[in-house]
Enzyme design. Structure first.
Site, PDB file in Angstrom:
ATOM      1  N   CYS A  84       0.852  -1.196   0.000  1.00  0.00           N
ATOM      2  CA  CYS A  84       0.000   0.000   0.000  1.00  0.00           C
ATOM      3  C   CYS A  84       0.888   1.247   0.000  1.00  0.00           C
ATOM      4  CB  CYS A  84      -0.989  -0.031   1.157  1.00  0.00           C
ATOM      5  SG  CYS A  84      -2.360   1.158   0.934  1.00  0.00           S
ATOM      6  N   HIS A 194      -3.690  -4.858  -0.655  1.00  0.00           N
ATOM      7  CA  HIS A 194      -3.318  -5.483   0.615  1.00  0.00           C
ATOM      8  C   HIS A 194      -3.393  -7.000   0.485  1.00  0.00           C
ATOM      9  CE1 HIS A 194      -3.251  -1.967   3.329  1.00  0.00           C
ATOM     10  NE2 HIS A 194      -4.127  -1.461   2.482  1.00  0.00           N
ATOM     11  N   GLU A 196      -2.483  -9.135   2.593  1.00  0.00           N
ATOM     12  CA  GLU A 196      -2.863  -9.689   3.901  1.00  0.00           C
ATOM     13  C   GLU A 196      -4.365  -9.626   4.148  1.00  0.00           C
ATOM     14  OE1 GLU A 196      -2.476  -5.308   4.945  1.00  0.00           O
ATOM     15  OE2 GLU A 196      -1.736  -6.693   3.417  1.00  0.00           O
TER      16      GLU A 196
END
Length: 213
Positions: A84, A194, A196
């Site tokens: 990001c 992202h 994750e």
């Protein structure tokens, strides 16, 4: 000794460090959240998260000596991954609300406002990756990733100055206009989205990274 790769999530005050830690651990790494200089230098991989404003992230990173850590690791071919705003600060500069801030200048390019009917770009989107991408290996073209951002790099202009220079592999996405969604450049990988927070597709991508360490 564990055969698992060690990854430091660099904790400089700007990033979802806990979600990154959990995702990396699930992908098979031994993870530590720290800004300790020696730990960050010696880990197999360094992950640089980032949320918020480009200028604030750069200030925080410099205060934690993260700019030096990234530069030293890359000088030695040691893997670094930005996520990001942690990706955005790898570029030459960022412009937010008319304020221009110098980035780490690993790649040429300007991070600027996305021209789109709805900003921020928030939610799931597909990407267009190069066919020889290691980052997206094992993922089909319809894989979706989770984005939250109002700024992006919209033009890629990388000059190859020698035959020995590896040309970065650039992945694109579109929200109102095309923008750089990911870059893989030898030891330096980065994603605007992202991983994750991107479910199974993100987990596969993180596994791909860990396997390169």
């Amino acid at each position: 000794m564990s055969g698992r790769k060690s990854v430091v999530v660099f904790d400089y005050g700007f990033g979802n460090v806990r979600s990154a830690e959990r995702a990396l651990a699930r992908a098979g790494a031994d993870v530590e959240i720290t800004r300790d200089f020696d730990a960050a230098m010696n880990a197999d991989g360094l992950l640089v998260p980032g949320v918020g404003a480009f200028s604030a992230c750069m200030t925080g990173l410099r205060q934690a000596r993260g700019d030096w850590v990234v530069d030293r690791r890359l000088s030695g071919g040691r893997p670094v991954m930005g996520i990001c705003v942690g990706m955005q600060i790898l570029f030459e500069r960022g412009i937010e609300h008319g304020v221009e801030t110098e980035g780490l200048d690993e790649w040429p390019g300007v991070v600027g406002p996305l021209n789109a009917p709805v900003v921020p770009h928030m939610g799931w989107n597909t990407v267009k990756a190069p066919g020889d991408s290691e980052m997206f290996a094992g993922l089909d073209a319809g894989a979706r990733f989770y984005f939250v951002h109002s700024y992006a790099v919209r033009e890629w202009d990388f000059e190859v100055t020698s035959a020995a220079m590896a040309v970065p592999k650039v992945t694109w996405a579109t929200h109102g206009e095309p923008f750089v969604a990911a870059v893989e450049n030898g030891a330096l990988w980065a994603t605007q989205f992202h991983p994750e927070k991107s479910g199974d597709a993100g987990a596969q991508l993180l596994t791909n990274w860990i396997e390169t360490l």
